[in-house]
Design a protein around this motif. Structure first.
Motif, PDB file in Angstrom:
ATOM      1  N   UNK A  72       0.881  -1.169   0.000  1.00 20.19           N
ATOM      2  CA  UNK A  72       0.000   0.000   0.000  1.00 20.19           C
ATOM      3  C   UNK A  72       0.918   1.217   0.000  1.00 20.19           C
ATOM      4  N   UNK A  73       0.662   2.148  -0.913  1.00 19.63           N
ATOM      5  CA  UNK A  73       1.642   3.197  -1.153  1.00 19.63           C
ATOM      6  C   UNK A  73       1.041   4.592  -1.102  1.00 19.63           C
TER       7      UNK A  73
ATOM      8  N   UNK B 187       0.532  11.078  -4.407  1.00 21.88           N
ATOM      9  CA  UNK B 187      -0.336  12.242  -4.570  1.00 21.88           C
ATOM     10  C   UNK B 187      -1.507  11.879  -5.484  1.00 21.88           C
TER      11      UNK B 187
ATOM     12  N   UNK C  25      -6.683   6.191  -2.396  1.00 17.62           N
ATOM     13  CA  UNK C  25      -6.165   6.440  -1.045  1.00 17.62           C
ATOM     14  C   UNK C  25      -5.790   5.139  -0.336  1.00 17.62           C
ATOM     15  N   UNK C  26      -4.830   5.212   0.588  1.00 16.65           N
ATOM     16  CA  UNK C  26      -4.407   4.008   1.315  1.00 16.65           C
ATOM     17  C   UNK C  26      -5.526   3.496   2.210  1.00 16.65           C
ATOM     18  N   UNK C  27      -6.302   4.424   2.794  1.00 23.29           N
ATOM     19  CA  UNK C  27      -7.536   4.104   3.517  1.00 23.29           C
ATOM     20  C   UNK C  27      -7.446   2.848   4.386  1.00 23.29           C
ATOM     21  N   UNK C  28      -6.356   2.708   5.104  1.00 23.10           N
ATOM     22  CA  UNK C  28      -6.210   1.611   6.054  1.00 23.10           C
ATOM     23  C   UNK C  28      -6.423   0.253   5.384  1.00 23.10           C
ATOM     24  N   UNK C  29      -6.143   0.189   4.086  1.00 21.09           N
ATOM     25  CA  UNK C  29      -6.111  -1.121   3.432  1.00 21.09           C
ATOM     26  C   UNK C  29      -7.203  -1.396   2.428  1.00 21.09           C
ATOM     27  N   UNK C  30      -8.115  -0.498   2.240  1.00 19.29           N
ATOM     28  CA  UNK C  30      -9.102  -0.777   1.208  1.00 19.29           C
ATOM     29  C   UNK C  30     -10.277   0.171   1.256  1.00 19.29           C
ATOM     30  N   UNK C  31     -11.091   0.147   0.222  1.00 22.21           N
ATOM     31  CA  UNK C  31     -11.043  -0.747  -0.929  1.00 22.21           C
ATOM     32  C   UNK C  31      -9.981  -0.355  -1.956  1.00 22.21           C
ATOM     33  N   UNK C  32      -9.407  -1.384  -2.595  1.00 19.10           N
ATOM     34  CA  UNK C  32      -8.436  -1.227  -3.662  1.00 19.10           C
ATOM     35  C   UNK C  32      -8.998  -1.906  -4.919  1.00 19.10           C
TER      36      UNK C  32
ATOM     37  N   UNK D 157     -13.278   1.879  -8.096  1.00 15.53           N
ATOM     38  CA  UNK D 157     -11.841   2.052  -7.888  1.00 15.53           C
ATOM     39  C   UNK D 157     -11.153   1.995  -9.259  1.00 15.53           C
TER      40      UNK D 157
END
Ligand SMILES: Cc1ncc(COP(=O)(O)O)c(C=O)c1O
Lengths: 447, 488
Positions: free
Chosen positions: A86-87, A90, A269-276, A334
């Motif tokens: 997770x990165x 910008x 956004x990294x959003x604590x791991x998801x959704x991706x 996404x």
């Protein structure tokens, strides 16, 4: 009376008024809601719900304000050097702006193509962008995330080759292989580890699953490993970092069979791991074994171009227990973010971005490598992540860093002695990097 | 040269066809670090063939595309089984707070106490709503929730050395993900019949449930929008045979404060936050499909599970966890939206959601039953399954009716599902829609029924005024064109 259909106060999300409810019940021919619920065992009807009372929007904002305030993020003055799947990147204003379009956000899966050409054309663009980035022939409209895409790709390789042993390169992120394990556990699949420098593999592997850049940030010799796989009748499945593709050769150049990636770095956004979103591309020859939604171009009855879900006979709603995957709701929105991101950065932007990440990460590595007690453990070429061997236990160092409002790299001492996996992207300024290096130097062996 | 006008004057050229060398929509900052050596050029690629367009073109292109969609924000969308309710805007806004959107999933627990607390509170609320207190928010959609639930069932039997249980009994009315998930979990799918009332055929179930039964997968309310009247007997039959009961909770919108699945003998269920709990469907995801289980099964939950300890909130791995079913901790920002929804409605509001959803569906059913057949002639829960069998005899299919609705700006119901109903049209109005909207829909459906006789070509050719007419899906599948290329 337990039934409270006529007494609850109106809520902004529920328009029916008491008199309208009464009118509707009258039209139905009953005098209370309970008459509609007779199939439900009476003793279990209308249980007590031990939940708080509803909040106004203003109160809700306050609650969330305090939840958000309990988290350390750049907006509370922290800088971070975490990556590992997770990165921090910008996100351009165009992505946020298009994400405000309720017509995209609040639509369902495009089952009625005439009423969903927006979603469908974006999905077609998404597939195109995945193909252009990876230089693969075809892509689907997205999987849940990178690890599930990788797991499904390995299972697809097993179907294509009709083999049941899946090889995973030893330098791969455990999050990928753990997900593969959970996905394959009851499918008669055996997972074996393949050494990164293997020159020989068993002749009954369905595939070699490769991550490049690998878990430690380094570029693998995808060409050699793919040839090794092919020489043994296996496929090559390569999990890439899409940002790195702005700079490094694409897997499509190496005759790779299936490519997957975590799409998060591309504007999500990294959003604590998801959704991706999982990116998934393959050779055209294997398309009928591909999991997930696929969008195709066609024409309408007047000859105009349009788009629709296609090759659906692979999918659960038609094929049921013989489907290529159980996936239904996926990650279209996404995918939209990724598409707008790639369109915004464009040809030059993706190149510049990859270069910026590379430059900054290599600067950071060089500076850290100069410090007493620290060394960068790199045998080949890395992109924007690298392993630092620390003078004391990484968790101790991270604790000390945290006091300086720095979230250090990931503790990977279980995979590399005293190892910390550090990631640097374009969101770190030189000043941030220097602050990190200085802090590491101060902490040193004292941690 | 004449300028050709596409449908509605919309320019639908793809991004790559708009690309002009040298144009850009974005500038990256210049590097502020000393120049580093590049790797060997044999590793590097020349170019990434991505579009070159201006920033305005990006915004205009995607904005115009968005206008080709039907959506909840713009249309009544009674798509059965999908619970297309209002997606509160505040939830999007709150989930995007920097303190929630910009946190890394691997940050130390002490730096994300708010986030883990949110997950813990949502777990507790979902446990309370379903009566199943073991909760993991890891699954990324309904189908993954099903799969997680089946892994739990298998782990439970394995732990008891009862591993010969390799059969999932699934009703013929089940959603396709049920058998697909069962197959992924290595289970053989055995189908149980529905009776003429749309209920599970209890005698058939009794014959099928035995020492091979791992799990019975039941959708509650069923995909026919009906509550299973024999539920207590059914869960007893399965338990007596040593199996577990899995409830597909996609239709939970009917049950909030109405009944708890755990009270009925259900052992495992999932819920689609992107349905019942109002998170936007996004044109096909992202979703979130938390899995809920009894206390006894909680030790098998997929990781992570948020736990409150003496030292604060932590993300934990249950003792005998079935493992990681995806990369991190599930769909966090979807969970945040669902939590905001539950907080906004509270106990009374949630009850009211289901009650109103049930009344609205029954109202539509009552007002259309003289014109359309019903899959089952009894009160429904939150959705009603109509059948266009009568219209079919008059020369018009369910598909034509669905497409004709689009002409009126109403999204089509779910068509041809469940598969056991001839010409099914599954209508789910949700609690979000006003009586005026329901009345309008009813009037349109009645008019369409008239058109079956008076103007059938209007139905056969529908839709008429959308960006495209019916698409040639057969050719799309036979000669797949799945991406832009310079030649096409
Ligand atoms: C009854 C039922 N079960 C399961 C699912 C699968 O959920 P998801 O699409 O979130 O995977 C759906 C919806 O698609 C459904 O309607």
């Amino acid at each position: 009376m337990a039934s409270s259909a006529h007494t609850s106060p109106n809520h902004p999300y529920i328009p029916s008024t008491d008199s309208e409810r009464a009118e509707m019940l009258g039209a139905i021919g009953v005098d209370s809601l309970d008459a509609l619920l007779e199939d439900i065992p009476a003793q279990h009807r209308h249980p007590k719900l031990n939940l708080a009372a509803g909040l106004s929007e203003q109160e809700l904002s306050t609650v969330f304000g305090s939840i958000a305030a309990e988290n350390a993020s750049p907006s509370s003055g922290y800088i971070s050097f975490l990556g590992a799947g997770s990165y921090s990147h910008y996100i351009p204003s165009t992505v946020r702006s298009i994400l405000q379009r309720g017509e995209f956000v609040t639509a369902y899966t495009p089952y009625q193509p005439e009423a969903a050409q927006g979603t469908l054309q974006v999905g077609f663009e998404f597939q195109t962008i995945v193909c252009q980035l990876t230089e693969m022939e075809v892509a689907n409209a997205g999987m849940y995330d990178g690890p599930t895409a990788f797991a499904e790709a390995c299972l697809m390789a097993a179907r294509v080759t009709k083999r049941t042993k899946i090889g995973v390169l030893s330098s791969t992120d455990k999050r990928l292989s753990d997900t593969l394990l959970a996905y394959s556990k009851y499918q008669g699949i055996e997972i074996v580890e393949v050494a990164a420098d293997a020159t020989d593999i068993p002749d009954d592997l369905a595939c070699i699953g490769i991550q490049s850049p690998n878990f430690f940030g380094e570029i693998e010799d995808v060409q050699r490993l793919t040839k090794l796989a092919h020489d043994n009748g296996a496929l090559s499945v390569v999990h890439v970092n899409p940002t790195a593709l702005g700079m490094f050769k694409a897997p499509g150049e190496f005759d790779v069979d299936i490519v997957t990636a975590e799409g998060q770095p591309l504007g999500v956004p990294m959003a604590f791991g998801g959704p991706y979103v999982g990116l998934f591309a393959c050779k055209k020859a294997h398309i009928r074994q591909m999991p997930g939604r696929i969008i195709g171009r066609t024409t309408d009855t007047k000859g105009r171009t349009g788009y629709a879900l296609t090759l659906q006979t692979r999918e659960q709603h038609i094929r049921r227990e013989r489907a290529t995957s159980n996936i239904c709701t996926s990650t279209q929105l996404i995918g939209l973010m990724v598409t707008v991101y790639a369109a915004t950065l464009g040809k030059q932007g993706m190149k510049d971005l990859a270069s910026l990440c590379y430059q900054k990460a290599h600067y950071a590595a060089a500076e850290i490598n100069k410090l007493d007690g620290y060394s960068v453990k790199s045998s080949g070429t890395f992109f924007h992540e690298f392993v630092v061997t620390c003078p004391s236990a990484p968790p101790k160092i991270n604790e000390a860093l945290l006091k300086k409002k720095i979230i250090g790299g990931l503790d990977i001492s279980d995979r590399s002695e005293s190892g910390m996996l550090v990631c640097v992207t374009e969101t770190s300024s030189k000043a941030d990097i220097d602050r990190f290096v200085k802090a590491l130097s101060e902490i040193g062996v004292s941690a | 040269m004449t300028i050709s006008i596409n449908a509605g004057g919309v320019d639908r050229r793809l991004l790559m066809d708009r690309s002009v060398t040298g144009r850009k929509a974005f500038t990256l900052p210049a590097s502020d670090v000393p120049t580093q050596n590049l790797p060997d050029s044999s590793l590097l690629r020349d170019d990434v063939e991505l579009p070159e367009v201006s920033q305005l073109e990006v915004i205009r292109y995607f904005s115009v595309l968005s206008q080709l969609n039907f959506s909840i924000d713009t249309n009544f969308y009674p798509l059965g089984s999908c619970t297309m309710k209002y997606n509160p805007k505040i939830n999007d806004e709150l989930s995007n707070l920097p303190g929630l959107a910009n946190i890394h999933p691997l940050q130390p627990d002490v730096t994300v106490q708010g986030a883990i607390r949110l997950l813990k509170n949502l777990q507790d609320d979902l446990g309370e709503i379903t009566g199943l207190s073991g909760v993991s928010l890891a699954p990324l959609a309904g189908a993954q929730g099903e799969y997680a639930g089946l892994l739990i069932a298998r782990a439970y039997h394995d732990a008891r050395s009862d591993s010969a249980r390799t059969v999932a009994i699934v009703p013929d009315s089940a959603h396709g993900t049920n058998p697909a998930s069962a197959a992924m979990a290595g289970l053989e799918v055995v189908t149980v019949r529905s009776d003429d009332q749309g209920n599970v055929d209890v005698e058939n179930l009794r014959e099928l449930a035995n020492s091979n039964t791992a799990v019975f997968m039941l959708t509650i309310p069923s995909t026919l929008g009906l509550f299973e009247p024999n539920i207590l007997e059914i869960t007893k039959i399965v338990h007596d045979a040593g199996g577990l009961v899995y409830a597909d909770g996609a239709n939970l919108n009917a049950l909030l404060g109405v009944v708890k699945l755990g009270d009925l003998g259900v052992d495992i269920c999932h819920s689609n936050l992107h349905k019942t709990f109002s998170t936007p469907h996004g044109g096909g995801g992202p979703g979130s499909g938390p899995v809920m289980v009894t206390n006894e099964l909680a030790k098998f939950l997929p990781k992570p599970v948020a736990v409150k300890t003496d030292v604060g909130y932590v993300l934990a791995t249950p003792e005998m966890s079935v493992g990681s079913i995806n990369g991190f901790h599930g769909s966090f920002s979807i969970a945040a939206r669902a939590y905001a929804y539950i907080k906004a409605l509270g106990q009374e509001g949630l009850r009211s959601v289901s009650e109103n959803a049930i009344i609205s569906a029954n109202y539509i059913q009552a007002k259309l039953r003289d014109k359309y057949d019903l899959a089952a002639d009894r009160y429904c829960m939150h959705e009603t399954v109509l059948s266009a069998a009568r219209q079919k005899k008059r020369g018009v299919a369910g598909l034509d009716i669905a497409k004709r609705l689009l002409d009126f700006g109403i999204h089509a119901p779910t068509m041809y599902f469940p598969m056991i109903v001839d010409e099914a049209l599954m209508v789910e109005p949700t609690e979000s829609e006003s009586k005026e909207t329901l009345d309008h829909f009813i009037a349109v459906m009645r008019q369409i029924d008239d058109e079956v006789d008076s103007a059938p070509e209007l139905l056969h050719d529908a839709p008429h005024d959308l960006p495209v007419t019916r698409l040639d899906e057969a050719t799309a599948a036979r000669k797949p064109v799945l991406r832009w290329s310079a030649e096409v």
